[in-house]
Design an enzyme around this catalytic site. Structure first.
Site, PDB file in Angstrom:
ATOM      1  N   TRP A 255       2.353   6.235  12.287  1.00 19.04           N
ATOM      2  CA  TRP A 255       0.762   6.121  11.881  1.00 19.04           C
ATOM      3  C   TRP A 255       0.329   4.747  12.011  1.00 19.04           C
ATOM      4  CZ3 TRP A 255      -1.982   3.715   8.199  1.00 19.04           C
ATOM      5  CH2 TRP A 255      -3.811   4.019   8.229  1.00 19.04           C
TER       6      TRP A 255
ATOM      7  N   HIS B   2      -2.469   0.060  16.751  1.00 22.15           N
ATOM      8  CA  HIS B   2      -1.780   0.664  15.328  1.00 22.15           C
ATOM      9  C   HIS B   2      -0.384   1.500  15.963  1.00 22.15           C
ATOM     10  CE1 HIS B   2      -1.859   1.874  11.321  1.00 22.15           C
ATOM     11  NE2 HIS B   2      -3.009   0.993  10.763  1.00 22.15           N
TER      12      HIS B   2
ATOM     13  N   TYR C 243      -7.241   6.444  12.686  1.00 21.94           N
ATOM     14  CA  TYR C 243      -6.907   5.347  11.854  1.00 21.94           C
ATOM     15  C   TYR C 243      -8.140   4.192  12.171  1.00 21.94           C
ATOM     16  CZ  TYR C 243      -5.541   3.165  16.236  1.00 21.94           C
ATOM     17  OH  TYR C 243      -5.701   2.815  17.646  1.00 21.94           O
TER      18      TYR C 243
ATOM     19  N   ASN D 205       0.909  -1.189   0.076  1.00 19.82           N
ATOM     20  CA  ASN D 205       0.129  -0.014   0.005  1.00 19.82           C
ATOM     21  C   ASN D 205       0.821   1.364   0.035  1.00 19.82           C
ATOM     22  OD1 ASN D 205      -2.396   1.520  -0.021  1.00 19.82           O
ATOM     23  ND2 ASN D 205      -2.922   0.755   2.227  1.00 19.82           N
TER      24      ASN D 205
ATOM     25  N   GLU E  64       1.743  -7.133  11.187  1.00 20.64           N
ATOM     26  CA  GLU E  64       1.283  -6.897   9.808  1.00 20.64           C
ATOM     27  C   GLU E  64       2.265  -6.088   9.082  1.00 20.64           C
ATOM     28  OE1 GLU E  64      -2.326  -4.475  10.786  1.00 20.64           O
ATOM     29  OE2 GLU E  64      -1.273  -2.562  10.169  1.00 20.64           O
TER      30      GLU E  64
ATOM     31  N   ASP F 145      -6.462  -3.439   1.458  1.00 18.88           N
ATOM     32  CA  ASP F 145      -5.276  -3.243   0.549  1.00 18.88           C
ATOM     33  C   ASP F 145      -4.512  -4.512   0.404  1.00 18.88           C
ATOM     34  OD1 ASP F 145      -4.711  -2.137   3.553  1.00 18.88           O
ATOM     35  OD2 ASP F 145      -2.772  -2.847   2.915  1.00 18.88           O
TER      36      ASP F 145
ATOM     37  N   ASP G 108      -7.349  -2.564  17.709  1.00 18.27           N
ATOM     38  CA  ASP G 108      -5.949  -2.211  16.877  1.00 18.27           C
ATOM     39  C   ASP G 108      -5.417  -1.032  17.606  1.00 18.27           C
ATOM     40  OD1 ASP G 108      -4.045  -1.959  15.512  1.00 18.27           O
ATOM     41  OD2 ASP G 108      -4.899  -2.071  13.415  1.00 18.27           O
TER      42      ASP G 108
ATOM     43  N   HIS H 113     -14.737  -5.519  10.993  1.00 20.31           N
ATOM     44  CA  HIS H 113     -14.371  -4.203  11.549  1.00 20.31           C
ATOM     45  C   HIS H 113     -15.673  -3.327  11.925  1.00 20.31           C
ATOM     46  CE1 HIS H 113      -9.981  -3.910  10.161  1.00 20.31           C
ATOM     47  NE2 HIS H 113     -10.312  -5.370  10.093  1.00 20.31           N
TER      48      HIS H 113
ATOM     49  N   GLU I 253      -8.199 -11.786   9.940  1.00 18.45           N
ATOM     50  CA  GLU I 253      -8.817 -10.633   9.455  1.00 18.45           C
ATOM     51  C   GLU I 253      -9.572 -10.576   8.271  1.00 18.45           C
ATOM     52  OE1 GLU I 253      -6.122  -7.280   9.098  1.00 18.45           O
ATOM     53  OE2 GLU I 253      -7.789  -5.744   9.624  1.00 18.45           O
TER      54      GLU I 253
ATOM     55  N   ARG J   6       0.783 -11.973  13.202  1.00 19.49           N
ATOM     56  CA  ARG J   6      -0.091 -11.344  12.121  1.00 19.49           C
ATOM     57  C   ARG J   6       0.289 -11.216  10.933  1.00 19.49           C
ATOM     58  NH1 ARG J   6      -2.293  -7.095  12.284  1.00 19.49           N
ATOM     59  NH2 ARG J   6      -4.244  -7.870  11.319  1.00 19.49           N
TER      60      ARG J   6
ATOM     61  N   ARG K 112     -13.714  -6.344  15.622  1.00 21.63           N
ATOM     62  CA  ARG K 112     -12.790  -5.469  16.181  1.00 21.63           C
ATOM     63  C   ARG K 112     -13.600  -4.229  16.349  1.00 21.63           C
ATOM     64  NH1 ARG K 112      -7.804  -2.906  12.393  1.00 21.63           N
ATOM     65  NH2 ARG K 112      -9.054  -1.436  12.437  1.00 21.63           N
TER      66      ARG K 112
ATOM     67  N   GLU L 210      -3.761  -5.167  19.255  1.00 20.03           N
ATOM     68  CA  GLU L 210      -3.061  -5.508  18.183  1.00 20.03           C
ATOM     69  C   GLU L 210      -1.780  -4.164  18.026  1.00 20.03           C
ATOM     70  OE1 GLU L 210      -5.507  -5.930  14.623  1.00 20.03           O
ATOM     71  OE2 GLU L 210      -4.043  -4.885  13.490  1.00 20.03           O
TER      72      GLU L 210
ATOM     73  N   HIS M 124      -2.984 -10.424   8.946  1.00 21.90           N
ATOM     74  CA  HIS M 124      -3.573  -9.205   8.423  1.00 21.90           C
ATOM     75  C   HIS M 124      -4.366  -9.447   7.207  1.00 21.90           C
ATOM     76  CE1 HIS M 124      -2.226  -5.462   6.550  1.00 21.90           C
ATOM     77  NE2 HIS M 124      -3.270  -5.112   7.211  1.00 21.90           N
TER      78      HIS M 124
HETATM   79  C1  CS2 Z   1      -4.868  -2.283   9.813  1.00 23.58           C
HETATM   80  C2  CS2 Z   1      -4.592  -1.888   8.410  1.00 23.58           C
HETATM   81  O1  CS2 Z   1      -6.266  -3.914   9.333  1.00 23.58           O
HETATM   82  C3  CS2 Z   1      -5.428  -3.689   9.964  1.00 23.58           C
HETATM   83  O2  CS2 Z   1      -5.311  -4.091  10.924  1.00 23.58           O
HETATM   84  O3  CS2 Z   1      -3.833  -1.796  10.540  1.00 23.58           O
HETATM   85  O4  CS2 Z   1      -5.848  -1.484   7.943  1.00 23.58           O
HETATM   86  C4  CS2 Z   1      -3.310  -1.038   7.926  1.00 23.58           C
HETATM   87  O5  CS2 Z   1      -3.761   0.228   8.481  1.00 23.58           O
HETATM   88  C5  CS2 Z   1      -3.443  -1.132   6.163  1.00 23.58           C
HETATM   89  O6  CS2 Z   1      -3.242  -2.427   6.000  1.00 23.58           O
HETATM   90  C6  CS2 Z   1      -2.150  -0.222   5.905  1.00 23.58           C
HETATM   91  O7  CS2 Z   1      -2.108  -0.355   4.627  1.00 23.58           O
HETATM   92 MG    MG Z   2      -3.598  -3.193  12.042  1.00 21.36          MG
END
Ligand code: CS2
Ligand code: MG
Length: 402
Positions: free
Chosen positions: A402, A212, A160, A38, A262, A316, A210, A123, A339, A283, A148, A236, A312
């Protein structure tokens, strides 16, 4: 022996960007692999087109492990997301071909089913707590056994994990979106909505969250302790993962299970996390961690230490990656959860994918190989569309993870 006759790299944007590798043998058998990274798509496309495809022509398509070793060791430069995503695409396409040649779905080649289906988490998200609670209800009504939960932190724009339209998409056109981040506001707010989900809906489904990569190890320890009563399935990516040792500190303070992987690409990236039992779920994904061959190796190492899988599977990652994940998930003894995020209708028209969801479980179907077809003519109608993931900045303007 069936030799590889050609290999093509497609870059298209049916609702979002995907890089797809197709390998064709002299017997006319085709296999597909996902090569999407991505926001850095063209780097992998070039790695494949310019540096890998010339090495594939004429090779025996049946020699999956040897091809993996050749591409990994033979490059001299090792690991990293671009290299490992490119190798993953080749590996996945060769498993697809092997399945088609054998007339068997890939999970059969991996040892056959260990379970009836693949448990997934959906999600749920919301711009505030009431809308998050409604979204959790929607997933539960749709039969999901695991959800989630993410909500936008008040006063912190563009958190996010929060869906704006029907499909979650964090990547933005032109330059990266810059989003503010306030750790203290998050630490005060997130536990309240996880508690609210349990108060409203009880405990007879799995609840995930998550982080993140947003917290320091000691902040993550505090978060894990604070949410223990919500009995999360996992938290996560509680802290950035470059320093595997930092998870020991989190571990010492909380029984909230930890999931990581991920952004990791190889078995060496998770080595200490696994062998020192610093996490509960690994993951890593088929597409970003070297394909089915390498992910199986990671999962087998994890199994020795009682660690389960939780690959993961955001939007994307293309439907080819999802199908490959589901075949592997069916066949590994230490599977935990997968996921799953729904792709846009345009994506599903370009990738015709046999994976089905029923009662919160995915199944790959019994078509030989991975059971995914790629419609290149339709894909050509959706040209590449440069996009970037956002960048986070703390309240003082400095860059945050991020
Ligand atoms: C996220 C993702 O799915 C997840 O757990 O952390 O959406 C992640 O931000 C994206 O795959 C980034 O490309
Ligand atoms: Mg994630």
């Amino acid at each position: 022996m069936s030799r590889i006759e050609h290999a093509e790299v497609f870059v298209a944007s049916p609702a979002r960007n995907f890089v797809t590798l197709r390998i064709t043998t002299a017997d006319g058998v085709t296999g597909h692999g996902d090569a999407t990274l991505n926001g850095r798509e063209l780097a992998v496309a070039s790695y494949l087109r310019d540096h890998v495809v010339p090495l594939l022509i004429g090779r025996d398509a049946a020699r999956i492990e040897d091809t993996w070793q050749y591409l990994y060791r033979g490059a001299y430069w090792r690991r990293g997301p671009v290299t490992m995503t490119a190798i993953a695409a080749v590996d996945t396409a060769l498993w697809d071909i092997k399945g088609k040649v054998a007339g068997l779905p890939v999970y059969q080649l991996l040892g056959g089913r260990c379970r009836d289906g693949v448990l997934v988490y959906g999600h749920a998200s919301g711009s505030d707590v009431p809308s998050l609670l409604d979204d959790v209800a929607r997933f539960r009504e749709a039969g999901y056994r695991a959800v989630r939960a993410q909500a936008a932190v008040p006063g912190v724009g563009g958190t996010y994990g929060v869906r704006k339209g029907a499909i979650y998409e964090p990547a933005a056109a032109s330059l990266p979106d810059e989003q503010p981040w306030d750790t203290e506001a998050y630490l005060r707010f997130a536990p309240t909505y996880l508690r609210a989900v349990r108060e409203r809906y009880g405990f007879d489904f799995h609840l995930l969250h998550d982080v993140h990569h947003r917290l320091t190890p000691v902040e993550a320890a505090r978060f894990g302790k604070t949410v223990e009563e919500a009995q999360l399935f996992w938290m996560e990516d509680p802290t950035p993962v470059e320093n595997q040792e930092s998870f020991r500190l989190i571990r010492q303070h909380t029984t909230t299970p930890i999931a990581v992987g991920e952004v990791l690409n190889s078995i060496w990236d998770v080595h200490h996390l696994i062998t020192e039992q610093l996490i509960d779920y690994v993951r890593t994904s088929v597409v970003h961690a070297g394909g089915i061959t390498h992910l199986r190796r990671i999962f087998d190492l994890a199994a020795l230490y009682g660690i389960r899988t939780g690959s993961h599977g955001a939007t994307d990652l293309s439907p080819v990656a999802l199908a490959a994940a589901v075949h592997l998930d069916l066949a590994v003894p230490n599977f935990g959860i997968q996921e799953y995020m729904e792709h846009a209708p345009e994506t599903m028209e370009v990738f015709r994918c046999g994976v089905t969801l029923a009662d919160g479980l995915l199944n790959p179907g019994d078509a030989p190989g991975l059971g995914v077809d790629y419609d290149e003519k339709l894909a050509a109608r959706f040209p590449y569309n440069p996009r970037y993931l956002p960048v986070a900045r703390r309240l003082d303007g400095s860059v945050h993870d991020w």
